[in-house]
Write an enzyme that holds these catalytic residues in place. Structure first.
Site, PDB file in Angstrom:
ATOM      1  N   ASP A 175      35.438  58.725  47.469  1.00 37.85           N
ATOM      2  CA  ASP A 175      34.730  57.653  48.176  1.00 37.85           C
ATOM      3  C   ASP A 175      35.308  57.467  49.586  1.00 37.85           C
ATOM      4  O   ASP A 175      36.232  58.173  49.991  1.00 37.85           O
ATOM      5  CB  ASP A 175      34.853  56.376  47.333  1.00 37.85           C
ATOM      6  CG  ASP A 175      33.611  55.504  47.395  1.00 37.85           C
ATOM      7  OD1 ASP A 175      32.865  55.593  48.382  1.00 37.85           O
ATOM      8  OD2 ASP A 175      33.404  54.708  46.450  1.00 37.85           O
ATOM      9  N   ASP A 230      24.507  52.880  48.252  1.00 35.77           N
ATOM     10  CA  ASP A 230      24.359  52.856  46.791  1.00 35.77           C
ATOM     11  C   ASP A 230      22.928  52.531  46.361  1.00 35.77           C
ATOM     12  O   ASP A 230      22.279  51.648  46.927  1.00 35.77           O
ATOM     13  CB  ASP A 230      25.297  51.805  46.182  1.00 35.77           C
ATOM     14  CG  ASP A 230      26.759  52.205  46.322  1.00 35.77           C
ATOM     15  OD1 ASP A 230      27.040  53.253  46.947  1.00 35.77           O
ATOM     16  OD2 ASP A 230      27.605  51.465  45.807  1.00 35.77           O
TER      17      ASP A 230
HETATM   18  C1  GLA Z   1      31.028  52.889  46.335  1.00 36.68           C
HETATM   19  C2  GLA Z   1      30.288  54.109  45.848  1.00 36.68           C
HETATM   20  C3  GLA Z   1      29.750  53.846  44.452  1.00 36.68           C
HETATM   21  C4  GLA Z   1      30.892  53.500  43.520  1.00 36.68           C
HETATM   22  C5  GLA Z   1      31.672  52.322  44.062  1.00 36.68           C
HETATM   23  C6  GLA Z   1      32.931  52.073  43.261  1.00 36.68           C
HETATM   24  O1  GLA Z   1      30.173  51.802  46.520  1.00 36.68           O
HETATM   25  O2  GLA Z   1      29.248  54.438  46.721  1.00 36.68           O
HETATM   26  O3  GLA Z   1      29.035  54.970  43.969  1.00 36.68           O
HETATM   27  O4  GLA Z   1      31.718  54.633  43.373  1.00 36.68           O
HETATM   28  O5  GLA Z   1      32.054  52.530  45.411  1.00 36.68           O
HETATM   29  O6  GLA Z   1      33.718  51.042  43.790  1.00 36.68           O
END
Ligand code: GLA
Length: 411
Positions: A175, A230
């Site tokens: 990430d 997301d």
């Molecule tokens: C980000 C990523 C998600 C997930 C969260 C976890 O938002 O894009 O897919 O992994 O972090 O904290």
């Protein structure tokens, strides 16, 4: 059905196929038919050629359904359910623990899994997953801390890569939270090199949400890269991510894939028809298929969507082409297509509107000759017959009709 002659503008007819793909995908993203934007010319980065992710990775990840509520028990029970439901045999192989499994670093700097939630430790969990014929994935963050405030991998790249390899990790999602001051291409390359140095084949999932133009550099570094923020479990979010990823159709292929984020199929925010469209569009997009539901308690309908072999075969087709928008007859009525290895085309008639619609595809729009071609409906798993010129179907609101079109060869 009859073939409906395509209504193509002069501009459109003058464009090359590649330019058309670009123009149409840009149209999809901007939802306007008024202007065609000329195709940007960009240097192609060579995709990784390490034999991993020759087709888009398939698996399951904790985040969409469970967020921080992860545990050894959840992972074991889910691995069992992935096998018993038929998901493993349909191709879902990676079982990935997302954020919140890690708690701190010990005095030697080694990352430590939460001993309450993972009392048996990660090595034993990986062994269990492997014993089921599955592969093990884990999450980290390129910055100093993960998005949920757990230890990040910054300045511990080699050490973490060695730890993961020793545990038996097969896939790492990295990430991009708390990464201020870092440069994404360099940081992800550093972690990629650290993974390679372990000698263990490990898929690298780049997750910087499309914020550093990964389509320009990620192909040589990771096996998949997020193109968007997301996903949420609703129709608009799903389409938004799909459209954004479609713009970068030209960079995807064997070894490296645009990732519009994980699946929401079965999480309750969409109808089953919308979830069928979600999976169909991800398949047309040659997107990684990482399920994000509670596999242990899913309905038969959810299982049937996730394990439809013919739809999954479109995603996993060895040609590895990401599909594109071929036609838009009216706002919200779109024909998406993806060429397949055997010369056939996968087609999704996507109805984004609030009303049922009669939709059609012309063979010319999907770069096929005008003669007869057989149509097989992939959700119905039924042959529809042979048709000259094109094919029509009624498509419900917020749904797709998805099929393959295979030209009939004359002998
Ligand atoms: C980000 C990523 C998600 C997930 C969260 C976890 O938002 O894009 O897919 O992994 O972090 O904290």
């Amino acid at each position: 059905m009859t073939g409906v002659p395509p209504r193509r503008s002069i501009i459109e007819r003058s464009l090359s196929v590649t330019q058309r793909r670009w123009a149409f995908t840009l149209l999809a993203a901007t939802a306007t038919c008024s202007a065609l934007v000329s195709a940007p010319v960009r240097a192609q980065t060579h995709r990784l050629d390490d034999g991993l992710a020759r087709t888009p990775p398939m698996g399951w990840n904790t985040w969409n359904k469970f967020a921080c509520n992860v545990s050894e028990r959840l992972i074991r029970e889910t691995a069992d359910a992935i096998v018993s439901s038929g998901m493993r045999d349909a191709g879902y192989r990676y079982v990935v623990i997302d954020d919140c499994w890690q708690v701190y670093r010990d005095t030697s700097g080694t990352i430590v899994a939460d001993p309450q939630r993972f009392p048996g430790g990660m090595k034993a969990l990986a062994d269990y997953i492997h014993s089921k014929g599955l592969l093990f994935g884990i999450y980290t963050d390129a910055g100093t801390a993960t998005c949920q405030g757990r230890p990040g991998t910054h300045d511990h790249e080699e050490q973490d890569a060695r730890t993961y390899a020793a545990w038996g990790v097969d896939y790492v999602k990295e990430d991009w939270c708390n990464a201020r001051g870092l440069t994404a291409p360099a940081q992800y390359k550093k972690f990629h090199d650290a993974l390679v140095a372990t000698g263990r084949p490990i898929v690298l999932s780049i997750c910087e949400w499309g914020s550093n133009r990964p389509w320009d550099w990620a192909a040589g570094t990771g096996h998949l890269w997020r193109t968007t923020d997301d996903i949420s479990d609703n129709w608009a979010s799903m389409l938004y991510n799909f459209d954004l990823s479609a713009i970068h159709q030209d960079v995807a292929g064997p070894g490296g894939w645009n990732d519009p984020d994980m699946l929401e199929v079965g999480n309750g925010g969409m109808t089953d028809g919308e979830y069928r469209a979600h999976l169909a569009l991800w398949a047309i997009a040659a997107a990684p298929l990482i399920a994000g539901n509670d596999v242990r308690t899913m309905t038969a309908a959810t299982r049937d969507i996730l394990t439809n072999r013919e739809v999954l075969a479109v995603d996993q087709d060895s040609l590895g082409a990401q599909g594109w928008l071929a036609e838009q007859s009216a706002p919200g009525l779109q024909v998406w297509t993806k060429p397949l290895k055997d010369g056939a085309r996968a087609v999704a008639l996507l109805n984004r509107t609030a009303a049922e619609a009669e939709m059609s595809v012309d063979w010319k729009a999907i770069d096929l000759p005008p003669g007869r071609a057989t149509v097989r409906d992939l959700w119905a798993q039924a042959d529809r017959g042979a048709f000259a010129g094109g094919y029509s179907a009624r498509v419900a609101s917020h749904a797709v009709v998805m099929f393959t079109v295979t030209p009939v060869r004359s002998h």
